[in-house]
Design an enzyme around this catalytic site. Structure first.
Site, PDB file in Angstrom:
ATOM      1  N   LYS A  54      46.365 -40.918-147.526  1.00 57.83           N
ATOM      2  CA  LYS A  54      46.729 -39.492-147.508  1.00 57.83           C
ATOM      3  C   LYS A  54      48.220 -39.259-147.306  1.00 57.83           C
ATOM      4  CE  LYS A  54      42.612 -36.965-147.281  1.00 57.83           C
ATOM      5  NZ  LYS A  54      41.610 -37.952-146.839  1.00 57.83           N
ATOM      6  N   SER A  79      40.992 -31.957-139.436  1.00 60.41           N
ATOM      7  CA  SER A  79      40.907 -32.683-138.171  1.00 60.41           C
ATOM      8  C   SER A  79      41.042 -34.164-138.443  1.00 60.41           C
ATOM      9  CB  SER A  79      39.573 -32.386-137.473  1.00 60.41           C
ATOM     10  OG  SER A  79      38.522 -32.629-138.372  1.00 60.41           O
ATOM     11  N   GLU A 205      30.346 -41.764-153.272  1.00 55.77           N
ATOM     12  CA  GLU A 205      30.110 -40.817-152.180  1.00 55.77           C
ATOM     13  C   GLU A 205      29.032 -41.329-151.239  1.00 55.77           C
ATOM     14  OE1 GLU A 205      30.308 -36.293-153.711  1.00 55.77           O
ATOM     15  OE2 GLU A 205      28.722 -37.516-154.533  1.00 55.77           O
ATOM     16  N   GLY A 209      25.796 -36.841-148.891  1.00 59.92           N
ATOM     17  CA  GLY A 209      26.698 -35.786-149.358  1.00 59.92           C
ATOM     18  C   GLY A 209      27.079 -36.003-150.800  1.00 59.92           C
ATOM     19  N   ASP A 211      27.406 -34.123-153.378  1.00 62.05           N
ATOM     20  CA  ASP A 211      27.779 -32.928-154.154  1.00 62.05           C
ATOM     21  C   ASP A 211      28.614 -33.294-155.381  1.00 62.05           C
ATOM     22  OD1 ASP A 211      29.761 -33.439-151.873  1.00 62.05           O
ATOM     23  OD2 ASP A 211      30.935 -32.218-153.269  1.00 62.05           O
ATOM     24  N   SER A 305      40.316 -47.105-148.604  1.00 61.64           N
ATOM     25  CA  SER A 305      41.137 -45.900-148.459  1.00 61.64           C
ATOM     26  C   SER A 305      41.793 -45.706-147.101  1.00 61.64           C
ATOM     27  CB  SER A 305      40.293 -44.667-148.793  1.00 61.64           C
ATOM     28  OG  SER A 305      39.148 -44.614-147.967  1.00 61.64           O
TER      29      SER A 305
HETATM   30  C1  LIG Z   1      40.411 -38.152-147.286  1.00 65.40           C
HETATM   31  C2  LIG Z   1      39.840 -39.492-147.347  1.00 65.40           C
HETATM   32  C3  LIG Z   1      38.961 -39.867-148.381  1.00 65.40           C
HETATM   33  C4  LIG Z   1      38.512 -38.911-149.464  1.00 65.40           C
HETATM   34  O1  LIG Z   1      39.605 -38.503-150.246  1.00 65.40           O
HETATM   35  P1  LIG Z   1      39.507 -37.216-151.187  1.00 65.40           P
HETATM   36  O2  LIG Z   1      40.860 -37.129-151.804  1.00 65.40           O
HETATM   37  O3  LIG Z   1      39.179 -36.044-150.319  1.00 65.40           O
HETATM   38  O4  LIG Z   1      38.427 -37.482-152.166  1.00 65.40           O
HETATM   39  C5  LIG Z   1      38.509 -41.176-148.408  1.00 65.40           C
HETATM   40  N1  LIG Z   1      38.859 -42.069-147.458  1.00 65.40           N
HETATM   41  C6  LIG Z   1      39.686 -41.741-146.442  1.00 65.40           C
HETATM   42  C7  LIG Z   1      40.027 -42.770-145.438  1.00 65.40           C
HETATM   43  C8  LIG Z   1      40.212 -40.444-146.355  1.00 65.40           C
HETATM   44  O5  LIG Z   1      41.040 -40.122-145.356  1.00 65.40           O
END
Ligand SMILES: *Cc1c(COP(=O)(O)O)cnc(C)c1O
Length: 331
Positions: A54, A79, A205, A209, A211, A305
């Site tokens: 992010k 959050s 996903e 969830g 969606d 991620s």
């Molecule tokens: C926000 C986040 C996601 C999902 O990302 P999106 O861009 O909302 O699809 C996946 N893994 C982590 C660690 C995140 O912080």
């Protein structure tokens, strides 16, 4: 309204992030390859600044502010990782950041956001609407609201992780990507269609969830209640408009995995690869394992991620489950 992002915007974001974001490592694991029969490449965003991809989208979005926007600063409601990403990016760029968080958000998350220099405003999540609060702050104080996923500059920034992955390992047969609101998946899709167009691209996903899967298969954005899942980064209720348009066009399918599969993934990453991955970060790998027959003999990318999980929660999640953890066998 800003135009939808293209791969050129991902290239622009990569330039802004150069020297600011980490170029995260791509790890491989012989054990993971043996388990799946595939050749796996893990793009490890758990090693990104503040512990998740992010930072890429947040820093890119704030870098695009003009002088007036910089002076008034940014507001975000979150959050989770987006809050920390905005707070850190704002500090690096020397602008004020206000983060709207529920008053019952975990103390550790509030503390981390404040530590990065964010000004935290709390609200009652049962009585107030965080989007309305964010918008009001934006209107009254001239701040710019940056949403966690549905924004062209955020999407372009998130796409730089996949750009780096393809530049490092070349073409892939498959790429598995975590999906919440779709910022990471949409950005990844832009990079994939430009750099390795034949790659089969999957969003993943939590099953509770789904969606995104429903939206993808029905062709219209489906909204759900906040899902119950340990994947707190993917507890989104719906995709965004920018993200859905790109996902619809450039992604091959949306898959789901269970929380139990995520826990298996966390265990594997810790035990075999010696890395701490948060539950949401395990979505891609869990789906790749699930599709063993399909990925066998193929070159497979997985975006890991993030790694932001309290150590206590991490321990509780990966511990072998006992009926009562306090009872000893001799008693
Ligand atoms: C926000 C986040 C996601 C999902 O990302 P999106 O861009 O909302 O699809 C996946 N893994 C982590 C660690 C995140 O912080």
């Amino acid at each position: 309204m800003l135009p939808p992002p293209t791969y050129d915007d991902v290239i622009g974001a990569a330039g802004r992030l150069d020297g600011q974001a980490h170029r995260t490592p791509v790890l491989t694991s012989r054990t993971a390859n043996e388990m799946t029969g595939a050749e796996l490449f893990f793009k490890c965003e758990n090693f990104q600044r503040m512990g998740a991809f992010k930072f890429r989208g947040a820093f890119n979005a704030l870098s695009c502010f003009d002088a007036k926007q910089r002076a008034a600063g940014v507001v975000a409601f979150s959050s989770g990782n987006h809050a920390q990403a905005i707070a850190l990016a704002a500090r690096l760029l020397g602008m004020p950041a206000t983060i709207v968080m529920p008053e019952d958000a975990p103390a550790a998350k509030m503390a981390a956001t404040r530590q990065y220099g964010g000004h935290v405003v709390t609200y009652d999540r049962y009585a107030e609407d965080r989007e309305a609060i964010g918008r009001r702050l934006a209107e009254e104080r001239g701040m710019t609201l940056i949403p966690p996923y549905d924004h062209p500059h955020v999407i372009a920034g998130q796409g730089t992780a996949a750009k780096e992955l393809f530049e490092e390992v070349g073409d892939l047969d498959f790429l598995f990507v975590c999906l919440g609101g779709g910022g990471l998946l949409a950005g990844t899709a832009l990079a994939t269609r430009a750099l390795s167009p034949k790659t089969t691209l999957y969003g993943v996903e939590p099953e509770a969830g789904n969606d995104g899967q429903q939206s993808f298969r029905s062709g219209a954005i489906v909204r759900i209640e906040t899902p119950r899942t340990i994947a707190d980064g993917a507890q989104t209720q719906h995709l965004g408009h920018y993200t859905f348009d790109i996902i619809k066009r450039d992604v091959d399918d949306i898959l789901t995995v269970t929380d139990a599969q995520l826990i298996d993934g966390m265990r594997f990453f810790a035990a075999r690869m010696k890395i701490v991955v948060e539950p949401t970060g395990c979505l891609g790998f869990a789906a790749a394992r699930d599709r063993e027959a399909q990925v066998r003999g193929k070159r497979v990318g997985v975006i890991v991620s993030g790694g932001n999980v309290d150590l206590e929660r991490f321990g509780a999640l990966i511990a072998p489950s006992h009926p009562d953890p306090n009872s000893s066998p001799s008693r």
